[in-house]
Scaffold this active site. Structure first.
Site, PDB file in Angstrom:
ATOM      1  N   ALA A  72       0.824  -1.205   0.000  1.00 53.53           N
ATOM      2  CA  ALA A  72       0.000   0.000   0.000  1.00 53.53           C
ATOM      3  C   ALA A  72       0.864   1.264   0.000  1.00 53.53           C
ATOM      4  O   ALA A  72       2.063   1.217   0.279  1.00 53.53           O
ATOM      5  CB  ALA A  72      -0.914  -0.002   1.220  1.00 53.53           C
ATOM      6  N   GLN A  74       1.153   3.652   2.064  1.00 51.53           N
ATOM      7  CA  GLN A  74       1.813   3.895   3.349  1.00 51.53           C
ATOM      8  C   GLN A  74       2.333   2.591   3.976  1.00 51.53           C
ATOM      9  O   GLN A  74       2.377   2.449   5.199  1.00 51.53           O
ATOM     10  CB  GLN A  74       0.847   4.591   4.308  1.00 51.53           C
ATOM     11  CG  GLN A  74       0.585   6.050   3.981  1.00 51.53           C
ATOM     12  CD  GLN A  74       1.779   6.944   4.302  1.00 51.53           C
ATOM     13  OE1 GLN A  74       2.713   6.553   4.989  1.00 51.53           O
ATOM     14  NE2 GLN A  74       1.745   8.174   3.786  1.00 51.53           N
ATOM     15  N   SER A  75       2.759   1.669   3.152  1.00 54.16           N
ATOM     16  CA  SER A  75       3.183   0.353   3.629  1.00 54.16           C
ATOM     17  C   SER A  75       4.468   0.404   4.452  1.00 54.16           C
ATOM     18  O   SER A  75       5.500   0.907   3.994  1.00 54.16           O
ATOM     19  CB  SER A  75       3.392  -0.577   2.430  1.00 54.16           C
ATOM     20  OG  SER A  75       4.054  -1.758   2.818  1.00 54.16           O
ATOM     21  N   ASN A  76       4.408  -0.154   5.662  1.00 59.37           N
ATOM     22  CA  ASN A  76       5.619  -0.326   6.462  1.00 59.37           C
ATOM     23  C   ASN A  76       6.534  -1.379   5.838  1.00 59.37           C
ATOM     24  O   ASN A  76       7.763  -1.265   5.898  1.00 59.37           O
ATOM     25  CB  ASN A  76       5.259  -0.745   7.886  1.00 59.37           C
ATOM     26  CG  ASN A  76       4.535   0.342   8.649  1.00 59.37           C
ATOM     27  OD1 ASN A  76       4.805   1.527   8.475  1.00 59.37           O
ATOM     28  ND2 ASN A  76       3.597  -0.054   9.496  1.00 59.37           N
ATOM     29  N   VAL A  78       6.981  -2.001   2.677  1.00 58.27           N
ATOM     30  CA  VAL A  78       7.728  -1.384   1.577  1.00 58.27           C
ATOM     31  C   VAL A  78       8.880  -0.548   2.127  1.00 58.27           C
ATOM     32  O   VAL A  78      10.016  -0.638   1.649  1.00 58.27           O
ATOM     33  CB  VAL A  78       6.789  -0.538   0.697  1.00 58.27           C
ATOM     34  CG1 VAL A  78       7.586   0.351  -0.252  1.00 58.27           C
ATOM     35  CG2 VAL A  78       5.851  -1.445  -0.098  1.00 58.27           C
TER      36      VAL A  78
END
Length: 246
Positions: A72, A74-76, A78
């Site tokens: 996503a 705001q993916s942690n 990533v």
């Protein structure tokens, strides 16, 4: 260690602390302990570094030089994948999925996307928010382009159809937790874990059972209804069990 035969890299500060939540414990008149995996250390911490240790270990064993993953906006996951790639001297490309209907500049440009850009990842976008197979295929297609350019890419997948090497990190975490509990004289009645991709949930549960621990594990799902998530966790446990020959 149950996972010692699998290649891995060191990305985390381990063991992470096991800490009593004094105020909550007093309020609810019970003992509540938390495993502080926010203290793993990599790029502000979090559970993903344990998983990435095994994904990158596997990637390195195959001679990969570039990581690709998807998540996503705001993916942690990533954010931490980019940090892990930088720490292990790998190139990295990420795909950001539009899972949330928000157009604010702050959502798309601050927080994790901002950090991903600072760390120099190449960014792609995927317009469909809840299409795991499609998102993975887009990364696989990108990997083919990189291969044609002479690179050796490694895709860290999203969908449940792939071998979950990352779950090995939480098989290891289960062993670590049991050792801490024993040394501290703590006998919990249940474990509670977040469950989304299910790698943490499946790995931790399998690790406990492989160590002979039968304490119940309750997952709190962040994305799906309980029935759908239960199927996902079971499928992932079966995949990790096969991977470990259990």
């Amino acid at each position: 260690m149950l996972t010692s035969s699998f290649p891995s890299v060191n990305l985390s500060h381990k063991p992470t602390p096991l800490e009593r939540l004094d105020n909550l414990s007093d309020d609810y008149q019970t003992n509540i302990w938390i495993k502080r995996d926010d203290c793993t250390g990599l790029a502000f911490g979090g559970n993903k570094s344990r998983q990435l240790e095994y994904y990158i270990g596997h990637a390195k064993s195959l001679g990969a030089d570039t990581l690709l993953t998807t998540g996503a906006i705001q993916s942690n996951h990533v954010r931490m994948t980019v940090a892990a790639a930088r720490k292990t001297n790998m190139d990295v490309e990420v795909q950001l999925e539009h899972r949330v209907d928000r157009d604010q500049v702050e959502y798309h440009e601050s927080g994790n996307p901002f950090l991903v850009k600072i760390m120099g990842a190449k960014i792609h976008y995927y317009a469909v928010g809840e299409d795991e197979d499609g998102a993975d295929q887009a990364m696989i297609d990108r990997a083919e382009v990189l291969k044609a350019e002479g690179k050796n890419p490694y895709v860290i997948p999203l969908s449940n159809a792939n071998t979950p090497y990352g779950a090995l990190g939480y098989v290891e975490a289960a062993e670590e937790t049991l050792q801490q509990l024993e040394s501290m004289g703590i006998q919990p009645e249940r474990f509670i874990v977040p469950t989304g991709s299910a790698s943490t949930h499946a790995g931790f549960l399998l690790g406990l059972r492989a160590c002979g621990c039968q304490i119940p594990v309750q997952g709190i799902c962040v994305r799906r209804d309980a029935a759908s998530q239960k199927k996902r966790v079971i499928t992932k446990i079966q995949s990790v069990s096969k991977l470990m020959n259990l």
